[in-house]
Design a protein around this motif. Structure first.
Motif, PDB file in Angstrom:
ATOM      1  N   THR A 144      -0.344   4.253   6.689  1.00  0.00           N
ATOM      2  CA  THR A 144       0.895   3.741   6.094  1.00  0.00           C
ATOM      3  C   THR A 144       2.013   3.573   7.116  1.00  0.00           C
ATOM      4  N   CYS A 162      -4.237   3.667  -1.298  1.00  0.00           N
ATOM      5  CA  CYS A 162      -3.178   2.709  -1.645  1.00  0.00           C
ATOM      6  C   CYS A 162      -3.583   1.892  -2.868  1.00  0.00           C
ATOM      7  N   GLN A 197       1.504  -8.548   4.359  1.00  0.00           N
ATOM      8  CA  GLN A 197       2.346  -7.353   4.382  1.00  0.00           C
ATOM      9  C   GLN A 197       3.826  -7.705   4.252  1.00  0.00           C
ATOM     10  N   ASP A 212      -1.869  -1.494  -4.068  1.00  0.00           N
ATOM     11  CA  ASP A 212      -2.086  -2.725  -3.306  1.00  0.00           C
ATOM     12  C   ASP A 212      -3.432  -3.314  -3.736  1.00  0.00           C
ATOM     13  N   THR A 238       2.466  -0.730  -0.656  1.00  0.00           N
ATOM     14  CA  THR A 238       1.619  -0.438   0.499  1.00  0.00           C
ATOM     15  C   THR A 238       1.588   1.045   0.850  1.00  0.00           C
ATOM     16  N   TYR A 266      -5.275  -5.821  -1.445  1.00  0.00           N
ATOM     17  CA  TYR A 266      -5.956  -5.216  -0.302  1.00  0.00           C
ATOM     18  C   TYR A 266      -7.197  -4.453  -0.751  1.00  0.00           C
TER      19      TYR A 266
END
Length: 239
Positions: free
Chosen positions: A195, A118, A163, A121, A171, A124
């Motif tokens: 996911t 990902c 989120q 993102d 994401t 993250y």
């Protein structure tokens, strides 16, 4: 013959998920020879020294499975990256690397949790790099269990809030990350979770037909893949 599951997010607060898990381990998993758990088995994991009755009951389900001679494998997820050797020994299973190659009939495949794909993102990915560092993990595991429980609860709350504020595309996996993972492993199939977007994607990599197969998280129903030779099918179940 193989079963593959991911993203159960087991926790004491969700007895419905525990019931699905117990049904799967008692009635479905014993039908095949190998079980792969591709991360986020637990909503959080505070260390292998967690002595709660809930954790012990889940470990015993896995131990009953492996005691029959069946093979059991675990990958780390973004929620349970602290699963360690003691957990593996207690369950009779084996911890796998982040990318696990496997031969499915005449096709080479790789299994991953999927969070490392990902790329968009960025927030993250920075967090992931921090919590996967040995220093950060040692500092956390040096804290008493109750302190770690509080830290885990705080991280879960922050994750849910983050989120909610992110666009859906951010994401999801990045196409180039998928392509590079398949190229590096010289594989034609990528199987992952994370996911919560179950699907079978046909893709082309270097002029070759490849497949990306995504597992679902568990909720009202459980989800698993079965692999017989190179035939991969998905299944949902409820109790």
């Amino acid at each position: 013959m193989i079963h593959i599951i991911s993203d159960l997010h087991l926790c004491e607060e969700r007895p419905d998920l525990t019931a699905l898990f117990e049904h799967f381990m008692d009635e479905i998993a014993p039908q095949f020879d190998r079980l792969y758990v591709l991360g986020d088995l637990y909503e959080s994991w505070i260390g292998d020294d967690d002595d709660s009755a809930f954790v012990e009951s889940t470990i015993q389900k896995f131990k009953a499975y492996s005691d029959t001679g069946k093979k059991l494998y675990f990958q780390h997820g973004n929620r349970d990256f602290l699963l360690g050797d003691t957990f593996a020994q207690k369950t009779g299973g084996e911890l796998l690397e982040e990318v696990h190659p496997i031969q499915l009939g005449d096709k080479k495949a790789i299994m991953m949790h999927g969070d490392s794909l990902c790329w968009d993102d960025k927030e993250y990915m920075q967090f992931r790099e921090m919590v996967r560092s040995e220093q950060w993990q040692q500092q956390l595991l040096s804290q008493p269990l109750e302190v770690r429980r509080g830290i885990a609860a705080d991280l879960r709350a922050k994750s849910r809030q983050a989120q909610e504020n992110k666009a859906s595309a951010i994401t999801d996996v990045h196409p180039q990350a998928v392509e590079e993972a398949l190229q590096k492993s010289d594989a034609k199939i990528l199987i992952h979770g994370h996911t919560h977007r179950p699907d079978f994607h046909d893709i082309e990599v270097d002029g070759k037909h490849c497949q990306r197969i995504v597992l679902s998280d568990w909720g009202e129903k459980g989800h698993y893949l079965t692999v017989v030779d190179d035939s991969i099918t998905e299944h949902y179940f409820s109790i």
